[in-house]
Design a protein around this motif. Structure first.
Motif, mmCIF file in Angstrom:
data_model
loop_
_atom_site.group_PDB
_atom_site.id
_atom_site.type_symbol
_atom_site.label_atom_id
_atom_site.label_comp_id
_atom_site.label_asym_id
_atom_site.label_seq_id
_atom_site.Cartn_x
_atom_site.Cartn_y
_atom_site.Cartn_z
ATOM 1 N N GLU A 121 14.831 5.294 1.040
ATOM 2 C CA GLU A 121 16.236 5.457 1.000
ATOM 3 C C GLU A 121 16.691 5.581 2.643
ATOM 4 O O GLU A 121 16.375 6.153 3.352
ATOM 5 N N VAL A 122 17.683 4.521 2.816
ATOM 6 C CA VAL A 122 18.109 4.495 4.443
ATOM 7 C C VAL A 122 19.420 5.373 4.626
ATOM 8 O O VAL A 122 19.468 6.062 5.662
ATOM 9 N N ASP A 123 20.179 5.468 3.715
ATOM 10 C CA ASP A 123 21.537 5.929 3.721
ATOM 11 C C ASP A 123 21.457 7.283 3.430
ATOM 12 O O ASP A 123 21.737 8.011 2.396
ATOM 13 N N ARG A 124 21.015 8.218 4.491
ATOM 14 C CA ARG A 124 20.742 9.868 4.159
ATOM 15 C C ARG A 124 21.452 10.429 5.496
ATOM 16 O O ARG A 124 21.582 9.653 6.597
ATOM 17 N N ASP A 125 21.671 11.581 5.548
ATOM 18 C CA ASP A 125 22.268 12.450 6.646
ATOM 19 C C ASP A 125 21.074 12.693 7.753
ATOM 20 O O ASP A 125 20.340 13.752 7.624
ATOM 21 N N TRP A 126 20.662 11.716 8.208
ATOM 22 C CA TRP A 126 19.471 11.702 9.197
ATOM 23 C C TRP A 126 19.343 12.974 10.073
ATOM 24 O O TRP A 126 18.722 13.486 10.542
ATOM 25 N N PRO A 127 20.717 13.268 10.908
ATOM 26 C CA PRO A 127 20.791 14.149 11.939
ATOM 27 C C PRO A 127 20.560 15.503 11.153
ATOM 28 O O PRO A 127 19.667 16.268 12.117
ATOM 29 N N ALA A 128 20.983 15.686 10.260
ATOM 30 C CA ALA A 128 20.799 17.159 9.455
ATOM 31 C C ALA A 128 19.200 16.908 9.251
ATOM 32 O O ALA A 128 18.692 18.171 9.458
ATOM 33 N N LEU A 129 18.636 16.032 8.504
ATOM 34 C CA LEU A 129 17.344 16.042 8.068
ATOM 35 C C LEU A 129 16.534 16.316 9.481
ATOM 36 O O LEU A 129 15.481 16.814 9.427
ATOM 37 N N LEU A 130 16.666 15.555 10.559
ATOM 38 C CA LEU A 130 16.097 15.714 11.417
ATOM 39 C C LEU A 130 15.937 16.996 12.255
ATOM 40 O O LEU A 130 14.798 17.486 12.793
ATOM 41 N N LEU A 139 21.063 15.235 19.915
ATOM 42 C CA LEU A 139 20.286 14.465 19.187
ATOM 43 C C LEU A 139 21.156 13.085 18.746
ATOM 44 O O LEU A 139 22.007 13.293 18.442
ATOM 45 N N GLU A 140 20.583 11.946 18.943
ATOM 46 C CA GLU A 140 21.321 10.572 18.636
ATOM 47 C C GLU A 140 20.280 9.806 17.903
ATOM 48 O O GLU A 140 19.221 9.243 18.378
ATOM 49 N N VAL A 141 20.632 9.196 16.769
ATOM 50 C CA VAL A 141 19.871 8.464 15.908
ATOM 51 C C VAL A 141 20.140 6.999 16.567
ATOM 52 O O VAL A 141 21.220 6.553 16.658
ATOM 53 N N ILE A 148 0.870 -1.159 0.071
ATOM 54 C CA ILE A 148 0.053 0.051 0.016
ATOM 55 C C ILE A 148 0.757 1.236 0.106
ATOM 56 O O ILE A 148 1.618 1.501 0.878
ATOM 57 N N GLY A 149 0.613 2.036 -1.111
ATOM 58 C CA GLY A 149 1.349 3.280 -1.123
ATOM 59 C C GLY A 149 2.953 3.125 -1.329
ATOM 60 O O GLY A 149 3.517 2.133 -1.846
ATOM 61 N N ASP A 150 3.804 4.134 -0.952
ATOM 62 C CA ASP A 150 5.227 4.390 -1.248
ATOM 63 C C ASP A 150 6.099 3.643 0.062
ATOM 64 O O ASP A 150 5.413 3.661 0.895
ATOM 65 N N PRO A 151 7.207 3.353 -0.298
ATOM 66 C CA PRO A 151 8.144 2.684 0.999
ATOM 67 C C PRO A 151 8.325 3.876 1.859
ATOM 68 O O PRO A 151 8.116 4.996 1.454
ATOM 69 N N ASN A 152 8.715 3.469 3.315
ATOM 70 C CA ASN A 152 8.923 4.509 4.319
ATOM 71 C C ASN A 152 10.007 4.391 5.028
ATOM 72 O O ASN A 152 10.484 3.170 4.867
ATOM 73 N N VAL A 153 10.423 5.121 5.850
ATOM 74 C CA VAL A 153 11.677 5.022 6.534
ATOM 75 C C VAL A 153 11.050 5.392 8.049
ATOM 76 O O VAL A 153 10.836 6.504 8.111
ATOM 77 N N ASN A 154 11.372 4.553 9.171
ATOM 78 C CA ASN A 154 11.242 5.090 10.435
ATOM 79 C C ASN A 154 12.579 5.206 11.312
ATOM 80 O O ASN A 154 13.414 4.305 11.126
ATOM 81 N N VAL A 155 12.843 6.614 11.630
ATOM 82 C CA VAL A 155 14.004 7.016 12.241
ATOM 83 C C VAL A 155 13.854 6.925 13.752
ATOM 84 O O VAL A 155 12.861 8.324 14.183
ATOM 85 N N ARG A 163 9.079 13.136 25.757
ATOM 86 C CA ARG A 163 10.300 13.931 25.995
ATOM 87 C C ARG A 163 11.685 13.494 25.121
ATOM 88 O O ARG A 163 12.207 14.305 24.397
ATOM 89 N N TYR A 164 12.070 12.343 25.470
ATOM 90 C CA TYR A 164 13.352 11.797 24.961
ATOM 91 C C TYR A 164 13.267 11.286 23.895
ATOM 92 O O TYR A 164 14.198 10.989 22.975
ATOM 93 N N ARG A 165 12.256 10.282 23.545
ATOM 94 C CA ARG A 165 12.138 9.382 22.485
ATOM 95 C C ARG A 165 11.237 9.539 21.423
ATOM 96 O O ARG A 165 10.039 9.801 21.969
ATOM 97 N N TRP A 166 11.745 9.293 20.168
ATOM 98 C CA TRP A 166 10.774 10.002 19.308
ATOM 99 C C TRP A 166 10.902 9.033 17.898
ATOM 100 O O TRP A 166 12.005 8.451 17.780
ATOM 101 N N VAL A 167 10.100 9.027 17.089
ATOM 102 C CA VAL A 167 10.122 8.171 15.957
ATOM 103 C C VAL A 167 9.788 9.190 14.438
ATOM 104 O O VAL A 167 8.664 9.710 14.777
ATOM 105 N N PHE A 168 10.631 9.625 13.662
ATOM 106 C CA PHE A 168 10.338 10.497 12.665
ATOM 107 C C PHE A 168 10.089 9.411 11.459
ATOM 108 O O PHE A 168 10.951 8.449 11.178
#
Length: 484
Positions: A238-247, A258-260, A185-192, A227-232
Motif C-alpha cells: 500500500e503506497v497511499d498511507r500517512d508516511w510522515p506519521a508512520l516514519l 522530516l520530508e518524504v 519472493i515473499g510479500d510486496p514492500n514499499v521503499n520510502v 545523517r540526512y538521507r534515509w530509506v524506510f
C-alpha cells in the motif's frame, strides 16, 4: 561498441571497454543518472574491478559519509535501537581476503562518479538518447537512436551491443529472450525515501541497516548518507498511507524537518534470462537477472558481468580472439548469476530466522568466490578439475575461480589480484625465465597456493584459466581459449 543503459552496469561496461582500449558509445534515455539511492552496498569484488581501472580510491572517497556505518542495529524504534556486533567469520577480517574493503555508497552517489570517469577515458556518453530499435547481421548491429534533447534521429553501426537497460529491458524483449526462476519472493514492500537530520539520534550507534520492531510501523531503516538521507522499507504494497506519521513512529523522535521524497512499491523477484547472448547482442546486469536484495548481490553481479564480458569483447574486437570466445560469457555468467540469485532468494526466505548452514559462505558471494563449472579455461570442474567449496571460503587457485588474494609487498599495496588485467599473466613458483617462452608476463610468487614448479595462467578478469607444471602448456592453452 554500443552500450545501452547509463546505470551502474552500463557505465562499468563502458569503463571496462575503455580500459581495454575499445571505442564505445553509451546511450541512456534518462536525462541524468539515478535520482534514487537504490543499491548501496558494493562488495570487495566490485571494488577490485574499480581498483583495476584506478577508481577504487575515488569510490571510497565518495563513500566517506558511510565509512563507519557497517554495523546492523535493531530496536522497537530507531531511538531505542542498539548497534549489533559485526559478524566476523572464523579465519579473519575482510582485508585478508581482498586488497579492497567493501563499500557503502548510495547508487545516486556512485553513478555520477562512474559517469565522469567514463567520460574522462574518452567514452561517448549520451544521456537523453534512446535506443528505438535495432537490427543485426553477420557484421554488426544497426541501431536507431533518438536524441530526445534535440529531437533528432540517427542510425549508428556497432560491432556489438551490450544491453544494460534494466529489469524491463526493451532489448531483451525485442530479442524474445524469456526468463526463468522462482519469480516473486515473499510479500510486496514499499521503499520510502525521506530526508531528516537524525545525526543526534544515531550518533554512537551508526548502522547500515536498522530493523524496526514497532507494532504500528515495522520495517527496516537504511542509511543513505548517515545523517540526512534515509530509506524506510515497509512491508505491504500500500503506497497511499500517512508516511510522515508512520516514519515518526518508527523513528521514535519528532523529526520536525522530516520530508518524504518518494514512495516506491517493489516486489522481490528471482528471474534469470534463459540466454545472455543473441548474435551480436549481450545482456548484462538487471537486463539479464533480478534477485532479492538481502544478499546485496544484484548490482555486484552486474559489475562482474561487465568485467567478464568486457575483456572478451576487447579480445575479439582487437583480433586476438575469434567471436566464439563470446559464447563463454553466457556459459560462465549465467551460472554465476543463477547461483547468486538463488542464494539471495534463500536468504530472503530465512531473513531474521536461524542461519541456514547449507547457504554459501558470505565471502563466496562478497569476493566472487563462485567457481565457473565450464567456460574459457582448461581443466575446470566439468573437465574433472578440483571443485571449489561453497559453504566454506577456501580459495587455493582452482581453475575457473578467482585467484586468491595475497599481498606481494611488505607495504601491502600490491596483491595477486592486481596481476591480471587488462592483459593475461602467469603466476609461477620458480624461475620466471623458465616460462618466458609463452610471451606472457611471468610473476614469481612465494604463495601457499602454488606447489614447487607450478604455475597459474591468469585471465584479464583474475580468473584462473589453467594450472600445471609444463612451461610449454600456457601458450597452447591460451591459443585454444581465444580461438575455441
Amino acid at each position: 561498441m554500443l552500450v545501452v543503459g547509463g546505470g551502474l552496469v552500463g557505465l562499468t561496461t563502458a569503463l571496462v571497454l575503455r580500459h581495454h582500449g575499445i571505442d564505445v558509445a553509451l546511450v541512456e534515455k534518462r536525462a541524468t543518472t539515478s535520482p534514487q539511492p537504490k543499491a548501496r552496498r558494493f562488495d570487495m569484488r566490485s571494488l577490485e574491478v574499480f581498483r583495476e581501472m584506478g577508481l577504487a580510491a575515488t569510490v571510497h572517497e565518495a563513500a566517506r559519509d558511510l565509512a563507519h556505518h557497517d554495523h546492523m542495529a535493531s530496536g522497537r524504534t530507531l531511538a531505542e535501537s542498539e548497534q549489533l556486533p559485526l559478524w566476523r567469520p572464523g579465519g579473519g577480517a575482510p582485508m585478508e581476503i581482498s586488497p579492497e574493503r567493501p563499500c557503502l555508497i548510495a547508487q545516486d552517489v556512485l553513478e555520477p562518479v562512474l559517469r565522469r570517469a567514463a567520460e574522462d577515458t574518452g567514452a561517448d556518453v549520451r544521456f537523453r538518447t534512446a535506443l528505438t530499435g535495432f537490427e543485426q547481421d553477420a557484421d554488426g548491429v544497426l541501431a536507431d537512436l533518438h536524441d530526445l534533447a534535440a529531437d533528432r534521429r540517427s542510425r549508428v553501426r556497432a560491432a556489438y551491443l551490450v544491453a544494460a537497460d534494466g529489469a524491463r529491458s526493451p532489448v531483451r524483449a525485442a530479442l524474445g529472450i524469456e526468463r526463468s526462476g522462482r519469480g516473486a519472493i515473499g510479500d510486496p514492500n514499499v521503499n520510502v525515501y525521506f530526508r531528516a537530520d537524525l545525526a543526534d539520534v544515531v550518533r554512537g550507534r551508526e548502522f547500515n541497516l536498522c530493523q524496526i520492531r514497532h507494532p504500528e510501523s515495522p520495517g527496516a531503516l537504511a542509511s543513505v548518507d548517515g545523517r540526512y538521507r534515509w530509506v524506510f522499507m515497509a512491508p505491504g504494497g500500500e503506497v497511499d498511507r500517512d508516511w510522515p506519521a508512520l516514519l515518526r513512529t518508527a523513528l521514535g523522535v519528532p523529526a520536525p524537518d522530516l520530508e518524504v521524497l518518494s514512495v516506491l512499491p517493489w516486489q522481490a523477484e528471482m528471474l534469470v534470462a534463459d540466454r545472455y547472448s543473441a548474435g551480436r547482442v549481450h545482456l548484462a546486469g538487471d537486463a539479464a537477472h533480478v534477485m532479492p536484495p538481502y544478499a546485496a548481490a544484484g548490482a555486484n553481479t552486474g559489475i562482474t558481468d561487465a568485467h567478464n564480458l568486457g575483456w572478451k569483447l576487447a579480445a575479439v574486437l582487437s583480433g586476438a580472439a575469434t567471436p566464439a570466445l563470446l559464447d563463454s560469457y553466457d556459459v560462465e555468467r549465467r551460472a554465476a548469476d543463477w547461483f547468486a540469485a538463488d542464494q539471495s532468494s534463500r536468504r530472503s526466505q530465512s531473513f531474521g530466522g536461524e542461519p541456514d548452514p547449507t547457504l554459501a559462505h558470505p565471502f563466496v558471494l562478497a569476493a566472487d568466490g563462485f567457481q565457473y563449472p565450464a567456460g574459457a579455461f582448461a581443466g575446470g570442474p566439468d573437465e574433472g578439475g578440483e571443485v571449489e567449496p561453497v559453504t566454506d571460503f577456501a580459495p587455493v587457485g582452482r581453475v575457473g575461480a578467482r585467484v586468491p588474494h595475497r599481498w606481494l609487498d611488505p607495504d601491502r599495496t600490491v596483491s595477486t589480484v592486481d596481476l591480471g588485467g587488462p592483459g593475461w599473466a602467469l603466476l609461477v613458483s620458480d624461475d620466471p625465465q623458465r616460462w618466458q617462452r609463452n610471451g606472457l608476463p611471468a610473476h614469481r610468487l612465494d604463495a601457499d597456493f602454488l606447489a614447487p614448479g607450478e604455475a597459474l595462467l591468469l585471465r584479464p578478469d583474475d580468473v584462473v584459466a589453467w594450472r600445471g607444471t609444463d612451461p610449454a602448456a600456457p601458450a597452447v592453452v591460451l591459443d585454444e581459449l581465444l580461438n575455441p
